[in-house]
Design an enzyme around this catalytic site. Structure first.
Site, short mmCIF file in Angstrom:
data_model
loop_
_atom_site.label_atom_id
_atom_site.label_comp_id
_atom_site.label_asym_id
_atom_site.label_seq_id
_atom_site.Cartn_x
_atom_site.Cartn_y
_atom_site.Cartn_z
N SER A 266 0.86 -1.18 0.00
CA SER A 266 0.00 0.00 0.00
C SER A 266 0.89 1.23 0.00
CB SER A 266 -0.89 0.00 1.26
OG SER A 266 -1.51 1.26 1.45
N TYR B 183 -1.04 -1.65 10.61
CA TYR B 183 -1.30 -1.70 9.17
C TYR B 183 -0.14 -1.11 8.38
CZ TYR B 183 -3.60 -1.07 4.66
OH TYR B 183 -3.91 -1.11 3.32
#
Length: 260
Positions: free
Chosen positions: A143, A156
């Site tokens: 990401s 995350y």
């Protein structure tokens, strides 16, 4: 149109980017190995791919189960492209991230990627080169969050940074075996996971567009596939700020939801 890869394996293929990637790869002559945890959604994704002419072999599986993943991948036969896409997301909700949540995110987003990629590399190393001269490609979905340590999503961001660095580093050595690794770093993609976000998501794109950009980057042989460009640049800029500045800015924004 001839498919670029005839034998493709994708985790987390029952929804979101994983399903969009599966449908984008689906074509006559293509064998798709798809995994997910939800039987109904996985079969819906498989049916959509079959309408495009692909042979689909779905498997309900948890990427955290290393033994089951190794067995599934070893039994798949030839693999030209493996996409370790399965992942989860959660934030702090404005408080301290719960220990159980942090461990779960690491287990799925990091260990789940290793449970996919490592067996795939062994399968590919033992098979003959394909028409492109490679034994195979392994792509891990990271990401743009890999480039900025956002206080509202510590686990995350950390897991996405870890798999991005791992894939890019390993690509340098696996090329000698005729295998390529790719780090896919999307910005905000419209999926059930991002639908819960209460904060602004600039340059939000549909999953189909994200899949198109991902596969185009793979076809061009890019090690890092980051998109869209404005979001990537914003993440790189935010990541370069002094830590205290970055914390002050992010703490003024709505916190990422704390439920997985």
């Amino acid at each position: 149109m001839q498919a670029l890869w005839q034998n493709v394996l994708i985790t987390g293929a029952s929804s979101g980017l994983g399903r969009a990637l599966a449908e984008a790869c689906a074509a006559p002559g293509v064998v798709l190995h798809l995994s997910g945890r939800d039987t109904t959604r996985l079969e819906e994704a498989a049916a959509a791919c079959r309408t495009r002419g692909a042979e689909v072999r779905p498997c309900v599986l948890d990427v955290c189960d290393a033994a089951a993943m190794a067995g599934w991948i070893a039994g798949a036969g030839r693999l030209d492209l493996v996409i370790a896409n399965a992942g989860i997301s959660a934030g702090t909700g404005g408080v301290t991230e719960p220990a159980a949540q942090a461990r779960k995110i690491f287990d799925v987003n990091f260990n789940g990627v290793l449970n996919t990629a490592l067996p795939a590399l062994e399968v590919m190393a033992a098979q003959s080169p394909g028409p492109d001269g490679l034994r195979g490609r392994v792509a891990v979905v990271a990401s743009v969050a890999a480039f900025v340590a956002a206080p509202s999503a510590p686990a995350y961001c950390a897991t996405k940074a870890a798999v991005q660095r791992w894939a890019e580093a390993l690509d340098g050595t696996e090329r000698a075996r005729g295998i390529r690794l790719h780090a896919i770093c999307p910005g905000y993609v419209r999926t059930p996971m991002t639908d819960r976000n209460k904060f602004p998501m600039p340059f939000l794109m549909d999953a189909d567009e994200a899949a198109r950009r991902t596969l185009a980057g793979l076809a061009r042989g890019k090690t890092r596939i980051a998109y869209p460009w404005p979001t990537y640049m914003l993440a790189r800029f935010a990541g370069s700020l002094p830590i205290s500045w970055r914390a002050a800015i992010f703490n003024r924004l709505p916190a990422k939801d704390g439920n997985i």
